[in-house]
Design a protein around this motif. Structure first.
Motif, mmCIF file in Angstrom:
data_model
loop_
_atom_site.group_PDB
_atom_site.id
_atom_site.type_symbol
_atom_site.label_atom_id
_atom_site.label_comp_id
_atom_site.label_asym_id
_atom_site.label_seq_id
_atom_site.Cartn_x
_atom_site.Cartn_y
_atom_site.Cartn_z
ATOM 1 N N HIS A 107 42.577 38.610 28.102
ATOM 2 C CA HIS A 107 41.884 39.896 28.022
ATOM 3 C C HIS A 107 41.406 40.208 26.611
ATOM 4 C CE1 HIS A 107 40.440 43.519 29.759
ATOM 5 N NE2 HIS A 107 41.125 44.291 28.922
ATOM 6 N N LEU A 132 41.326 39.524 36.692
ATOM 7 C CA LEU A 132 41.185 40.928 36.320
ATOM 8 C C LEU A 132 41.087 41.076 34.805
ATOM 9 C CD1 LEU A 132 41.269 43.764 37.784
ATOM 10 C CD2 LEU A 132 43.680 43.833 37.149
ATOM 11 N N CYS A 133 41.783 40.221 34.082
ATOM 12 C CA CYS A 133 41.744 40.258 32.619
ATOM 13 C C CYS A 133 40.486 39.600 32.052
ATOM 14 C CB CYS A 133 42.983 39.585 32.044
ATOM 15 S SG CYS A 133 44.476 40.584 32.185
ATOM 16 N N PHE A 169 35.692 41.990 40.556
ATOM 17 C CA PHE A 169 36.801 42.583 39.789
ATOM 18 C C PHE A 169 37.084 41.872 38.475
ATOM 19 C CE2 PHE A 169 38.636 39.398 42.580
ATOM 20 C CZ PHE A 169 39.625 38.793 41.845
ATOM 21 N N ARG A 170 36.349 40.809 38.176
ATOM 22 C CA ARG A 170 36.639 40.051 36.950
ATOM 23 C C ARG A 170 36.420 40.925 35.712
ATOM 24 N NH1 ARG A 170 34.042 36.859 33.155
ATOM 25 N NH2 ARG A 170 32.009 37.200 34.144
ATOM 26 N N PHE A 221 45.012 36.649 40.451
ATOM 27 C CA PHE A 221 44.237 37.891 40.481
ATOM 28 C C PHE A 221 44.302 38.580 39.124
ATOM 29 C CE2 PHE A 221 44.027 42.492 41.099
ATOM 30 C CZ PHE A 221 42.856 42.633 41.821
ATOM 31 N N GLU A 222 45.486 38.619 38.525
ATOM 32 C CA GLU A 222 45.644 39.286 37.241
ATOM 33 C C GLU A 222 44.897 38.555 36.129
ATOM 34 O OE1 GLU A 222 49.840 39.811 36.631
ATOM 35 O OE2 GLU A 222 50.035 41.157 38.355
ATOM 36 N N TYR A 225 37.385 43.381 47.876
ATOM 37 C CA TYR A 225 36.554 42.538 47.015
ATOM 38 C C TYR A 225 36.068 41.324 47.790
ATOM 39 C CZ TYR A 225 38.709 45.227 43.207
ATOM 40 O OH TYR A 225 39.133 46.229 42.383
ATOM 41 N N LYS A 285 37.759 43.732 34.991
ATOM 42 C CA LYS A 285 37.755 45.183 35.215
ATOM 43 C C LYS A 285 39.183 45.762 35.212
ATOM 44 C CE LYS A 285 33.355 44.948 37.638
ATOM 45 N NZ LYS A 285 32.615 45.184 38.904
ATOM 46 N N LEU A 286 39.943 45.323 34.244
ATOM 47 C CA LEU A 286 41.297 45.841 34.060
ATOM 48 C C LEU A 286 41.228 47.328 33.717
ATOM 49 C CD1 LEU A 286 44.357 45.161 33.776
ATOM 50 C CD2 LEU A 286 43.875 44.720 31.342
#
Length: 310
Positions: free
Chosen positions: A232, A261-262, A303-304, A257-258, A297, A306-307
């Motif tokens: 991130h 997301l980061c 969602f990439r 996923f995390e 999604y 979008k933390l």
């Protein structure tokens, strides 16, 4: 329909998952297991110019929360992996793969990359900047002055897609400084992170690996928070054309996923792949898709990066 397709540079991949260099990639037989799995691509064992046997055994040890290793770059040499990649380009022209390289000196690094540039290889090259090269000197990526000089020299002659594998950084200033260096160059991707260096695991009263009196790289569940932070931090700082491969602590679809997301565009699996085998790709992919459906999604781009913050 839910899709885990992704893109790095001009390359498209049917799935965002692949192995981490060092796992299930030593020879053709292991790499073919990854090809025949649900993985979207593979990266070769990190190749040196010549064959290396690596460090003395035991050099790898599984723990409840991951692993420790000091492998010493065992590999079959540059030409072995290049020959295999060139064969695959003929038999599987629609798929792209990653060629991992490390020079045992800066001179050797240039020799390797010049050979790739002169070859017909049309995939992506990953230069490992997270292995110690010179006794008494830090990993190259921790020496940003040396890193900048090396990349400046490389991009004089290297015109193919190139990414760099990084060790973990632990200070916000280092994220700023490293990103400022990387943004000066036409990198296609960065890969973060390699194992956390020089950990120590003890069983009763004894270390568990032989090299370096037991000191080795820590991987697996231990490293996920550090890996996510690096992914991130660089996603926030790098030019948008430099994509990120997230590596570290991926045991489940939620872990992947995390990473996405980061800001990760692809996700590498190492320790879990070593423990579970190539079937891990299918399980983790399905777990990620279930989570994506639950959240509405359809693609990882939904969602990439979008933390959310508090």
């Amino acid at each position: 329909m839910v899709s885990t397709k992704t893109k790095i540079g001009n390359y498209e991949f049917e799935n965002c998952f692949m192995n981490a260099a060092g796992v299930c990639c030593y020879d053709r037989e292991e790499l073919e297991k990854v090809i025949n799995s649900d993985a979207g691509s593979f990266v070769t064992k990190t190749a040196t110019l010549n064959i290396r046997e690596g460090n003395p055994l035991p050099r790898y040890y599984d723990t409840d929360l991951g692993c420790i290793n000091s492998m010493g770059l065992p590999n079959l040499g540059f030409e072995y992996y290049l020959d295999y990649l060139l064969e695959l380009q003929k038999t599987m022209p629609k798929r792209a793969f990653f060629f991992s390289l490390v020079g045992l000196s800066q001179e050797e690094t240039h020799t390797l990359l010049k050979r790739v540039q002169e070859s017909d290889f049309n995939g992506l090259t990953e230069l490992n900047l997270s292995c110690p090269n010179v006794p008494g000197k830090p990993q190259i990526a921790y020496d940003l002055e040396t890193t900048e000089k090396l990349l400046a020299e490389i991009f004089v002659y290297f015109k193919k897609p190139l990414g760099i594998k990084l060790p973990p950084y632990f200070d916000m200033v280092h994220f700023d400084q490293a990103a400022a260096v990387f943004n000066k160059f036409p990198l296609t991707f960065i890969n973060c992170v390699n194992s956390i260096g020089n950990g120590l695991v003890i069983n009763d009263e004894t270390v568990v690996i032989k090299p370096k009196n037991g000191f080795g790289g820590i991987g697996g569940e231990y490293v996920k928070p550090t890996a996510l932070a690096n992914v991130h931090a660089f996603y926030q700082r790098l030019n948008s054309n430099i994509k990120i491969i997230g590596t570290g602590g991926v045991l489940t679809g939620r872990d992947a996923f995390e990473h996405i997301l980061c800001g990760a565009s692809m996700v590498q699996i190492g320790t879990t792949l070593h423990k579970e085998g190539p079937g891990a790709f299918r399980r983790i992919t399905e777990e990620l898709k279930v989570l994506m459906r639950e959240k509405g999604y359809k693609t990882i781009e939904d969602f990439r990066g979008k933390l959310k913050y508090l």
